[in-house]
Write a protein that holds these residues in place. Sequence first.
Motif, PDB file in Angstrom:
ATOM      1  N   VAL A   1     -12.749 -12.783   4.136  1.00 56.90           N
ATOM      2  CA  VAL A   1     -11.319 -13.022   4.252  1.00 56.90           C
ATOM      3  C   VAL A   1     -10.647 -13.012   2.886  1.00 56.90           C
TER       4      VAL A   1
ATOM      5  N   ASN B   1     -10.061  -9.100   0.660  1.00 53.74           N
ATOM      6  CA  ASN B   1     -10.378  -7.830   1.281  1.00 53.74           C
ATOM      7  C   ASN B   1      -9.074  -7.143   1.695  1.00 53.74           C
TER       8      ASN B   1
ATOM      9  N   THR C   1      -8.431  -6.555   5.433  1.00 53.86           N
ATOM     10  CA  THR C   1      -8.145  -7.810   6.119  1.00 53.86           C
ATOM     11  C   THR C   1      -6.750  -8.317   5.786  1.00 53.86           C
ATOM     12  N   GLU C   2      -6.348  -8.185   4.530  1.00 51.87           N
ATOM     13  CA  GLU C   2      -5.010  -8.625   4.132  1.00 51.87           C
ATOM     14  C   GLU C   2      -3.921  -7.836   4.860  1.00 51.87           C
TER      15      GLU C   2
ATOM     16  N   ARG D   1      -4.223  -6.348   7.750  1.00 50.20           N
ATOM     17  CA  ARG D   1      -4.273  -6.758   9.162  1.00 50.20           C
ATOM     18  C   ARG D   1      -3.546  -8.079   9.371  1.00 50.20           C
ATOM     19  N   PHE D   2      -3.838  -9.078   8.533  1.00 51.51           N
ATOM     20  CA  PHE D   2      -3.184 -10.378   8.672  1.00 51.51           C
ATOM     21  C   PHE D   2      -1.687 -10.276   8.415  1.00 51.51           C
TER      22      PHE D   2
ATOM     23  N   THR E   1      -6.226  -3.475  15.013  1.00 49.96           N
ATOM     24  CA  THR E   1      -7.502  -3.273  14.332  1.00 49.96           C
ATOM     25  C   THR E   1      -7.260  -2.242  13.250  1.00 49.96           C
ATOM     26  N   CYS E   2      -7.941  -2.399  12.145  1.00 53.08           N
ATOM     27  CA  CYS E   2      -7.659  -1.564  10.983  1.00 53.08           C
ATOM     28  C   CYS E   2      -8.892  -0.798  10.522  1.00 53.08           C
TER      29      CYS E   2
ATOM     30  N   CYS F   1      -3.713   0.645  10.718  1.00 55.24           N
ATOM     31  CA  CYS F   1      -3.955  -0.322  11.781  1.00 55.24           C
ATOM     32  C   CYS F   1      -3.229   0.116  13.049  1.00 55.24           C
TER      33      CYS F   1
END
Length: 115
Positions: A28, A31, A34-35, A37-38, A56-57, A67
């Motif tokens: 988390v 990344n 992940t960044e 996506r969030f 989803t990315c 994504c």
Amino acid sequence: MRRSLFALPLVAVIALAGCSQVAAIAPVGGNHLTEVRFATIDVLQQKGIALEAVPTCTRADDGAISCTGTTAAGEAVTATSPSTDPDSFTVTVDSDTVFTGSVSAVIDHAAGVAP
């Protein structure tokens, strides 16, 4: 002596449990995929757009992030972040651009960090 041998397995279990927790949260922090996506999810929540399928990315060979997801109304959600400017991203719902801006600014805002 017997007590110390009895405690040894307990110490090992506790140590291993801590390692698995650290491993679970490690991806988390920092990344880029992940960044993005969030940040995409945060933008959609801020705009009051409910999701059916959370985005989803994937990362392209050049480092660009893409994504895809679906709103509760069945509209396509896409987000893109170019490899040339990893802090920028664009979120679209169907053909409407709902956000263009900074990944880190969105994440900071969602975390309550003042600009």
